[in-house]
Design a protein around this motif. Structure first.
Motif, PDB file in Angstrom:
ATOM      1  N   SER A 106       0.956  -0.978  -0.129  1.00 34.26           N
ATOM      2  CA  SER A 106      -0.047   0.023   0.292  1.00 34.26           C
ATOM      3  C   SER A 106       0.914   0.702   0.261  1.00 34.26           C
ATOM      4  CB  SER A 106      -0.902  -0.156   0.958  1.00 34.26           C
ATOM      5  OG  SER A 106      -0.515   0.350   2.763  1.00 34.26           O
ATOM      6  N   LEU A 107       1.873   1.125   0.662  1.00 33.35           N
ATOM      7  CA  LEU A 107       2.965   2.034   0.709  1.00 33.35           C
ATOM      8  C   LEU A 107       4.025   2.623  -0.975  1.00 33.35           C
ATOM      9  CD1 LEU A 107       4.478   2.325   3.992  1.00 33.35           C
ATOM     10  CD2 LEU A 107       3.485   3.924   3.299  1.00 33.35           C
ATOM     11  N   ASP A 108       3.611   1.725  -1.239  1.00 32.99           N
ATOM     12  CA  ASP A 108       4.655   1.709  -2.679  1.00 32.99           C
ATOM     13  C   ASP A 108       3.020   2.376  -3.408  1.00 32.99           C
ATOM     14  OD1 ASP A 108       6.110  -0.136  -2.708  1.00 32.99           O
ATOM     15  OD2 ASP A 108       5.083  -1.852  -3.111  1.00 32.99           O
ATOM     16  N   ARG A 109       1.968   2.728  -3.564  1.00 32.43           N
ATOM     17  CA  ARG A 109       1.837   4.051  -4.432  1.00 32.43           C
ATOM     18  C   ARG A 109       2.284   4.752  -3.926  1.00 32.43           C
ATOM     19  NH1 ARG A 109      -4.368   2.970  -2.659  1.00 32.43           N
ATOM     20  NH2 ARG A 109      -3.766   2.847  -1.048  1.00 32.43           N
ATOM     21  N   TYR A 110       2.450   5.356  -2.807  1.00 35.73           N
ATOM     22  CA  TYR A 110       2.693   7.241  -2.609  1.00 35.73           C
ATOM     23  C   TYR A 110       4.166   7.102  -2.326  1.00 35.73           C
ATOM     24  CZ  TYR A 110      -1.595   6.840   0.540  1.00 35.73           C
ATOM     25  OH  TYR A 110      -2.248   6.486   0.721  1.00 35.73           O
ATOM     26  N   ARG A 111       5.506   5.981  -2.367  1.00 36.05           N
ATOM     27  CA  ARG A 111       6.806   6.258  -2.996  1.00 36.05           C
ATOM     28  C   ARG A 111       6.823   6.134  -4.381  1.00 36.05           C
ATOM     29  NH1 ARG A 111       7.089   1.945   1.052  1.00 36.05           N
ATOM     30  NH2 ARG A 111       7.035   0.018  -0.874  1.00 36.05           N
ATOM     31  N   MET A 112       5.599   6.080  -5.216  1.00 38.72           N
ATOM     32  CA  MET A 112       6.089   5.926  -6.628  1.00 38.72           C
ATOM     33  C   MET A 112       5.290   7.831  -7.064  1.00 38.72           C
ATOM     34  SD  MET A 112       4.155   1.870  -7.857  1.00 38.72           S
ATOM     35  CE  MET A 112       4.491   2.754 -10.077  1.00 38.72           C
ATOM     36  N   GLY A 113       3.970   7.387  -6.521  1.00 35.92           N
ATOM     37  CA  GLY A 113       3.705   8.983  -6.515  1.00 35.92           C
ATOM     38  C   GLY A 113       4.692  10.444  -6.233  1.00 35.92           C
ATOM     39  N   ILE A 114       5.538  10.505  -4.817  1.00 36.71           N
ATOM     40  CA  ILE A 114       5.982  11.206  -4.625  1.00 36.71           C
ATOM     41  C   ILE A 114       7.646  11.882  -5.933  1.00 36.71           C
ATOM     42  CG2 ILE A 114       7.939  11.872  -2.806  1.00 36.71           C
ATOM     43  CD1 ILE A 114       5.646  10.699  -0.789  1.00 36.71           C
ATOM     44  N   ALA A 115       7.811  10.055  -6.647  1.00 37.64           N
ATOM     45  CA  ALA A 115       9.203   9.034  -6.563  1.00 37.64           C
ATOM     46  C   ALA A 115       9.627  11.062  -7.871  1.00 37.64           C
ATOM     47  CB  ALA A 115       9.228   8.631  -7.619  1.00 37.64           C
ATOM     48  N   PRO A 116       8.649  11.579  -8.653  1.00 35.27           N
ATOM     49  CA  PRO A 116       9.049  12.447  -9.972  1.00 35.27           C
ATOM     50  C   PRO A 116      10.045  13.861  -8.661  1.00 35.27           C
ATOM     51  CG  PRO A 116       7.170  10.606 -10.610  1.00 35.27           C
ATOM     52  CD  PRO A 116       7.416  10.614  -8.834  1.00 35.27           C
ATOM     53  N   PHE A 180      14.054  27.119  20.808  1.00 40.50           N
ATOM     54  CA  PHE A 180      14.457  26.241  19.135  1.00 40.50           C
ATOM     55  C   PHE A 180      15.383  25.065  19.241  1.00 40.50           C
ATOM     56  CE2 PHE A 180      17.166  26.974  15.557  1.00 40.50           C
ATOM     57  CZ  PHE A 180      16.587  27.101  14.729  1.00 40.50           C
ATOM     58  N   GLY A 181      16.169  25.024  19.843  1.00 40.04           N
ATOM     59  CA  GLY A 181      16.384  23.545  19.691  1.00 40.04           C
ATOM     60  C   GLY A 181      15.772  22.137  19.917  1.00 40.04           C
ATOM     61  N   PHE A 182      14.456  22.354  20.999  1.00 42.52           N
ATOM     62  CA  PHE A 182      13.687  21.132  20.779  1.00 42.52           C
ATOM     63  C   PHE A 182      13.048  21.168  19.796  1.00 42.52           C
ATOM     64  CE2 PHE A 182      13.889  21.811  25.728  1.00 42.52           C
ATOM     65  CZ  PHE A 182      14.424  20.099  25.748  1.00 42.52           C
ATOM     66  N   ALA A 183      12.706  22.585  19.373  1.00 45.67           N
ATOM     67  CA  ALA A 183      11.523  22.138  18.021  1.00 45.67           C
ATOM     68  C   ALA A 183      12.216  21.769  17.246  1.00 45.67           C
ATOM     69  CB  ALA A 183      11.224  23.590  17.888  1.00 45.67           C
ATOM     70  N   ALA A 184      13.470  22.291  16.679  1.00 42.97           N
ATOM     71  CA  ALA A 184      14.275  21.673  15.506  1.00 42.97           C
ATOM     72  C   ALA A 184      14.231  20.326  15.583  1.00 42.97           C
ATOM     73  CB  ALA A 184      15.259  22.052  15.345  1.00 42.97           C
ATOM     74  N   VAL A 185      15.604  19.723  16.714  1.00 46.76           N
ATOM     75  CA  VAL A 185      14.826  18.121  17.062  1.00 46.76           C
ATOM     76  C   VAL A 185      13.468  17.423  16.670  1.00 46.76           C
ATOM     77  CG1 VAL A 185      16.208  16.712  18.527  1.00 46.76           C
ATOM     78  CG2 VAL A 185      16.801  18.070  18.518  1.00 46.76           C
ATOM     79  N   VAL A 186      12.543  18.266  17.525  1.00 45.29           N
ATOM     80  CA  VAL A 186      11.248  17.306  17.270  1.00 45.29           C
ATOM     81  C   VAL A 186      10.493  17.132  15.976  1.00 45.29           C
ATOM     82  CG1 VAL A 186       9.071  17.207  17.778  1.00 45.29           C
ATOM     83  CG2 VAL A 186      10.575  17.855  19.610  1.00 45.29           C
ATOM     84  N   LEU A 187      10.778  18.455  15.663  1.00 38.03           N
ATOM     85  CA  LEU A 187      10.414  18.101  13.203  1.00 38.03           C
ATOM     86  C   LEU A 187      11.118  16.995  12.609  1.00 38.03           C
ATOM     87  CD1 LEU A 187       9.451  22.073  13.501  1.00 38.03           C
ATOM     88  CD2 LEU A 187       8.407  20.386  13.174  1.00 38.03           C
ATOM     89  N   ALA A 188      12.521  17.374  12.759  1.00 34.73           N
ATOM     90  CA  ALA A 188      13.198  16.698  12.273  1.00 34.73           C
ATOM     91  C   ALA A 188      13.192  14.792  13.484  1.00 34.73           C
ATOM     92  CB  ALA A 188      14.822  16.590  12.810  1.00 34.73           C
ATOM     93  N   LEU A 189      13.086  14.898  13.761  1.00 37.23           N
ATOM     94  CA  LEU A 189      12.348  13.286  14.729  1.00 37.23           C
ATOM     95  C   LEU A 189      11.227  13.053  14.023  1.00 37.23           C
ATOM     96  CD1 LEU A 189      13.426  10.750  16.759  1.00 37.23           C
ATOM     97  CD2 LEU A 189      11.770  12.481  18.133  1.00 37.23           C
ATOM     98  N   ILE A 190      10.023  13.758  13.788  1.00 35.57           N
ATOM     99  CA  ILE A 190       9.219  13.107  12.517  1.00 35.57           C
ATOM    100  C   ILE A 190       9.125  13.034  11.501  1.00 35.57           C
ATOM    101  CG2 ILE A 190       7.059  14.618  12.396  1.00 35.57           C
ATOM    102  CD1 ILE A 190       6.836  15.498  15.012  1.00 35.57           C
ATOM    103  N   ALA A 191      10.134  13.960  11.110  1.00 34.40           N
ATOM    104  CA  ALA A 191      10.102  14.006   9.423  1.00 34.40           C
ATOM    105  C   ALA A 191      10.677  12.714   9.571  1.00 34.40           C
ATOM    106  CB  ALA A 191      11.154  15.301   8.638  1.00 34.40           C
ATOM    107  N   ALA A 192      12.292  12.079   9.967  1.00 33.73           N
ATOM    108  CA  ALA A 192      12.876  11.730   9.703  1.00 33.73           C
ATOM    109  C   ALA A 192      12.139  10.530   9.346  1.00 33.73           C
ATOM    110  CB  ALA A 192      13.499  11.359  10.763  1.00 33.73           C
ATOM    111  N   ALA A 193      11.164   9.754  11.057  1.00 30.10           N
ATOM    112  CA  ALA A 193      10.152   8.503  11.048  1.00 30.10           C
ATOM    113  C   ALA A 193       9.299   8.371   9.724  1.00 30.10           C
ATOM    114  CB  ALA A 193       9.660   9.220  12.712  1.00 30.10           C
ATOM    115  N   LEU A 194       8.684   9.517   9.910  1.00 26.46           N
ATOM    116  CA  LEU A 194       7.840   9.140   8.564  1.00 26.46           C
ATOM    117  C   LEU A 194       8.719   9.003   7.280  1.00 26.46           C
ATOM    118  CD1 LEU A 194       5.408  12.276   8.914  1.00 26.46           C
ATOM    119  CD2 LEU A 194       4.977  10.832   9.539  1.00 26.46           C
ATOM    120  N   THR A 195       9.983   9.602   6.659  1.00 27.69           N
ATOM    121  CA  THR A 195      10.637   8.776   5.569  1.00 27.69           C
ATOM    122  C   THR A 195      10.913   7.737   5.964  1.00 27.69           C
ATOM    123  OG1 THR A 195      11.253  11.073   5.716  1.00 27.69           O
ATOM    124  CG2 THR A 195      12.287  10.121   4.483  1.00 27.69           C
ATOM    125  N   HIS A 196      11.634   6.953   7.289  1.00 22.58           N
ATOM    126  CA  HIS A 196      11.875   5.392   7.182  1.00 22.58           C
ATOM    127  C   HIS A 196      10.771   4.539   7.086  1.00 22.58           C
ATOM    128  CE1 HIS A 196      16.173   6.241   8.574  1.00 22.58           C
ATOM    129  NE2 HIS A 196      15.844   7.020   9.320  1.00 22.58           N
TER     130      HIS A 196
END
Length: 973
Positions: A106-116, A180-196
């Motif tokens: 089911s995730l393949d569809r999203y990967r293929m849609g985002i790829a270009p 600011f450090g907390f905000a950067a780490v939390v956003l980076a953690l969320i973004a990295a987790a979603l990408t993984h």
């Protein structure tokens, strides 16, 4: 040609695709819309730059602008980099093959849609978070400038032995960086987790391991950074305890450490710091161990420790160690709070002395003589007589005076200083005979003249004017009098809020000795409008398209705006807090608005905080006089700057007043050459500088509790005071302080002072009297003297009640109402005199043939003996029983707490009381009806019926002739 479409031949019609002309038109409109938006943004920036350049404070604009741009760029890029790099890294660490599961399919569809569009998605996300973070950081420009330019206070806090500048300048910036450090780490953690997750590095329902080794290592490092920041937060929280606010029953709003903070929270924060540091190391160790077992255990231990050590343990200490013996436990910390608060608000040198409050009963002649020199009794109340200025000196409908006038000092004909009431005749745009754009902004552009009157007396001779009206010492149009020759045109003032365009082809209305004239502005103020770019920018900024094509604008035209003194000083010094009352003075032939300005911080350790807007509110406060600091609450304040605004050309000058204030020194480093040294204040200007009201109101509010320096007495609150309500006002708001020239006990001459009274907390009797030397030329300027009353003495509200009960008052009220006049009470002045207090109150009547207040009577009270006479001298004679006047009967003070019980009123007094009660009952009923509180409404109706019945009985009694006293006396006095 063969038919390839299987249908009829002929031209094809393209449905839904616009023609080339339409596409060109749409593209042109789009480009124009973008250009219009860009020009609107440019107009705001350009007009701001032009205004700052016109007032010669362009460095303030550029320093602020470049600071904001720098913070926006740096922190925006840091946030974008933190999020973007982690998204890129998570994508790079994706597994080469996805697990064969329904989840991954089911995730393949999203990967293929985002790829270009992967690069565009990455750029879009990083740009969005970068813009948001940059905008947030730009708002911290004050915090950055204070941190980078901070100078030491030279005072250390009693707990950590650090300079106060650490808490005022450094700690706020460290907290921002941490946030600011907390905000950067939390956003980076969320973004990295979603990408993984999207690329298979994290799995929820797929068989096998839930995370790849690469994903585990990546996310563990981010969690390790987060926990490391938490460790830093625990360490900074230790210092934050010194400026932490909390509720404490002994003081209400408490700032600083208490026993539980020093003995429970402080060690708890240190332990939690160590635990968090160990936990962070465990997360980093997963780079080698590739398992989350130990980090998760460590994180759980940290959370459990935070609950037990950081929450439960302090609660146990408070419950079982502090509460059973709170006074003894908290005493050392109360002493620190008292010392810090008194120092932070500049009240540590206040002179508090005991004062009986009761004058000697056998020294009437001496007291009467001393009363003549005890003070310059200001019978002309600047809060009451503005309508008289308006009626007698307005001259034209399009002029006006402020509702509250100002008190200043000028010399009289004999060269002696004299308290003077002053108001400027400013432009009243609503009074223009014919309203249109030209009249509003080109023809009627300025007010004209300063009007002054004696503060100590009114007209007493019918040949000199209306008896009881202000005795003007500068009047007319143009004005003449004690001020001599000066520039009378008022282009900048408290009431002047609209823009005006001057100096061009269109002439302005003006006055000279021969009457109405026209003029053209000769000042250098304002922004040039002859430039078409400037005209277009202001047309957009002010939403006034007529500026683009009006023939009234031409060579030499200049636009004047931001015309109130408060606006101008706030704009050129955005780091200052402005006093609510700017006042005018004639200085070297020009009218100058004098504006007091404050430096504040909320980071003074152990000093209790206060909200300036609430503390400085009184019965005269309105939107124009409100005081708002950059911080919601402050715990340090200094009147560090005296500013002037020229009423003709709008030029702004800032003068350093407090040469020791470290906060001002910090801002002077940040904005060099904006504040002039104190030595440049000319003597003519210095003569009109005074102690500011709002500073005084903050200090008096703090002194209600912090006049006590003993920790045990402070804790008990047994000697707490309060600022009484204004007895001449029914809205239950604080009495305003009054400027008055008087002699305090021990002084040999009168000093221009700012005065106020206190009552014991919850009691009406007088608790203390406070005065500060307000004359900037005095060597004792700023010295606070407090007389702590040791006897039971009537307070302001009690004195007012006693005066209302004097039979002559009821007769006067009845006579005035018979002429359709209203009664207005002036300022109730309090003056120390021979061990007692002399109360003086002017009484005005308004209505009848003169629809403005006229001084009719003077009420005086001394030693509980109120009198009500036609003049001050007559009232003083009566209250002291000299020159043939019979002294009034002494009011017996009540036992115990000093509450005054007014004896039952008879005759006119009873009628007056009944009418007042009826009015109050009616008002209460209307308020209850609006709230639909039927119980309160019913009670109000009962009170109303009772008051009306008493009024009818009193009126009937007044109409019945009184029987002569026993013995047949025919005395009719």
């Amino acid at each position: 040609m063969p038919d390839r479409g299987g249908g009829p031949t002929g031209p094809r019609i393209r449905v839904g695709r616009p023609s080339r002309r339409a596409r060109t038109l749409l593209m042109t409109l789009g480009i124009l819309a973008v250009l219009a938006m860009l020009f609107v943004m440019f107009a705001g920036f350009w007009t701001d730059w032009l205004w700052y350049r016109s007032v010669k404070y362009s460095s303030v604009f550029t320093t602020t602008l470049w600071t904001k741009i720098g913070l926006f760029a740096v922190f925006g890029l840091l946030m974008a980099a933190a999020v973007g790099v982690n998204i890129w890294l998570a994508h790079r660490l994706r597994p080469p093959l996805s697990a064969m599961s329904l989840e991954q399919q089911s995730l393949d569809r999203y990967r293929m849609g985002i790829a270009p569009y992967k690069k565009w998605v990455l750029l879009g996300i990083t740009a969005l978070v970068g813009l948001i973070a940059g905008a947030s950081a730009a708002g911290q420009w004050r915090t950055w400038l204070m941190w980078i330019n901070g100078v030491p206070f030279g005072q250390k806090d009693p707990q950590f032995n650090l300079d106060v500048s650490f808490y005022a300048f450094d700690l706020p910036w460290y907290r921002f960086m941490l946030g600011f450090g907390f905000a950067a780490v939390v956003l980076a953690l969320i973004a990295a987790a979603l990408t993984h997750y999207l690329y298979g590095g994290l799995r929820v329902t797929s068989p096998g391991a839930r995370a790849t080794g690469a994903a585990t290592g990546h996310l563990s490092v981010l969690l390790g950074v987060f926990v490391s920041l938490k460790a830093v937060a625990y360490w900074l929280d230790r210092y934050g305890l010194a400026v932490k606010s909390s509720d404490f029953k002994a003081t209400g709003n408490w700032t600083g450490l208490r026993y539980v903070d020093a003995n429970a929270y402080l060690p708890a924060k240190t332990i939690l710091f160590c635990i968090a540091a160990i936990c962070a190391v465990l997360f980093f160790a997963t780079l080698w161990r590739r398992t989350w077992q130990l980090p998760v255990i460590g994180f759980g231990l940290m959370v459990l420790s935070a609950i037990l050590i950081g929450g439960l343990y302090p609660a146990i200490v408070q419950k079982f160690q502090v509460q059973p013996n709170e006074q003894a436990k908290e005493a050392p910390y109360i002493e620190k709070n008292i010392d810090a608060t008194r120092s932070a608000y500049g009240i540590d040198d206040a002179e508090v002395t005991d004062y009986s409050g009761k004058g000697a009963p056998d020294k009437k002649a001496e007291q009467r003589k001393a009363a003549d020199s005890a003070a310059s009794y200001r019978l002309v109340d600047p809060n009451v007589v503005s309508p008289a200025f308006q009626q007698l000196q307005q001259e034209r409908k399009y002029y006006q005076f402020p509702d509250t006038l100002d008190v200043d000092r000028y010399t009289d004909a004999d060269g002696k200083p004299q308290d003077t009431v002053i108001g400027l005749r400013e432009l009243n745009i609503a009074g223009i005979p014919k309203r249109n754009w030209i009249n509003d902004h080109f023809t009627y552009t300025h007010g004209y003249g300063a009007i002054t009157s004696k503060g100590t007396g009114t007209v007493t001779d019918e040949n000199s004017g209306t008896v009881g009206a202000p005795d003007f010492t500068e009047s007319g149009l143009p004005t003449t009098g004690q001020l001599g020759k000066y520039e009378q045109r008022i282009y900048y003032g408290e009431k002047t809020q609209q823009y005006s365009i001057v100096g061009g082809p269109q002439k302005e209305l003006d006055y000279e000795k021969n009457g109405e004239q026209t003029t053209s502005y000769k000042g250098k103020s304002g922004v040039d409008l002859s430039n078409p770019v400037n005209r277009a920018a202001y047309a957009v900024a002010f939403s006034e398209p007529q500026m683009l094509y009006s023939g009234a604008i031409g060579e030499g035209s200049r636009i004047l705006y931001n015309r109130t003194p408060k606006e101008r000083v706030e704009a050129v010094a955005p780091w200052l807090t402005i006093d609510g009352d700017a006042y005018p003075a004639e200085v070297d032939g020009r009218i100058q608005w004098i504006v007091d300005a404050y430096t504040t911080t909320n980071g003074y350790p152990y000093a209790s905080r206060t909200t300036l807007g609430d503390t400085t509110a009184d019965s005269l406060t309105n939107n124009q006089r409100a005081v708002v600091a950059q911080q919601n609450q402050v715990n340090y304040i200094r009147n560090s700057v005296k500013a002037t605004v020229d009423a003709y050309d709008g030029s702004v000058s800032l003068y350093q007043w407090d040469t020791k204030d470290p906060v001002l020194k910090t801002w002077m480093k940040a904005f060099p050459n904006t504040v002039k040294p104190k030595t440049e204040i000319k003597p003519d200007l210095l003569a009109h500088l005074r102690y500011p009201q709002d500073m005084f109101k903050v200090q008096r509010e703090l002194l209600t509790r912090y006049h006590v320096t003993d920790a045990a007495q402070f804790y008990s609150g047994s000697d707490a005071w309060q600022v009484p309500d204004d007895p001449t006002n029914k809205d239950n708001s604080a009495v305003p302080p009054y400027y008055l020239s008087l002699k305090m006990p021990g002084q040999t001459s009168q000093k221009f002072s700012l005065t106020t009274t206190f009552t014991p907390n919850g009691r009406p009797n007088l608790g203390a009297f406070m005065a500060v030397d307000a004359d900037a030329n005095s060597k004792d300027y700023g010295t606070i003297r407090v007389l702590r009353v040791t006897s039971t003495v009537q307070g302001p509200q009690q004195v007012q009640s006693e005066l209302n009960g004097v039979p002559e008052v009821a007769t006067f009220v009845r006579d005035m109402r018979g002429t359709d006049s209203d009664i207005e009470y002036g300022n109730l002045l309090t003056v120390p005199l021979d061990g007692g207090f002399l109360y003086i109150e002017p009484v005005y009547a308004r209505g009848g043939s003169a629809n403005y207040p006229l001084l009719k009577k003077v009420a005086v009270s001394y030693g509980g003996k109120p009198v009500f006479k036609d003049s001050l001298s007559e009232a003083l004679n009566a209250v002291f029983g000299v020159d043939g006047a019979e002294p009034p009967p002494e009011t017996t003070p009540p036992p115990g707490d000093g509450d005054t019980t007014t004896p039952p009123a008879t005759g006119d007094a009873a009628l007056k009381d009944a009418i007042a009660d009826a009015q109050k009952a009616y008002t209460d009923g209307e308020a209850a009806l609006e709230k639909q509180d039927w119980e309160a409404y019913g009670k109000a109706q009962e009170d109303l019926q009772d008051a009306l019945a008493r009024a009818a009985a009193a009126e009937k009694s007044a109409e019945t002739p009184a029987k002569p006293p026993a013995g047949g006396s025919d005395d009719k006095s």
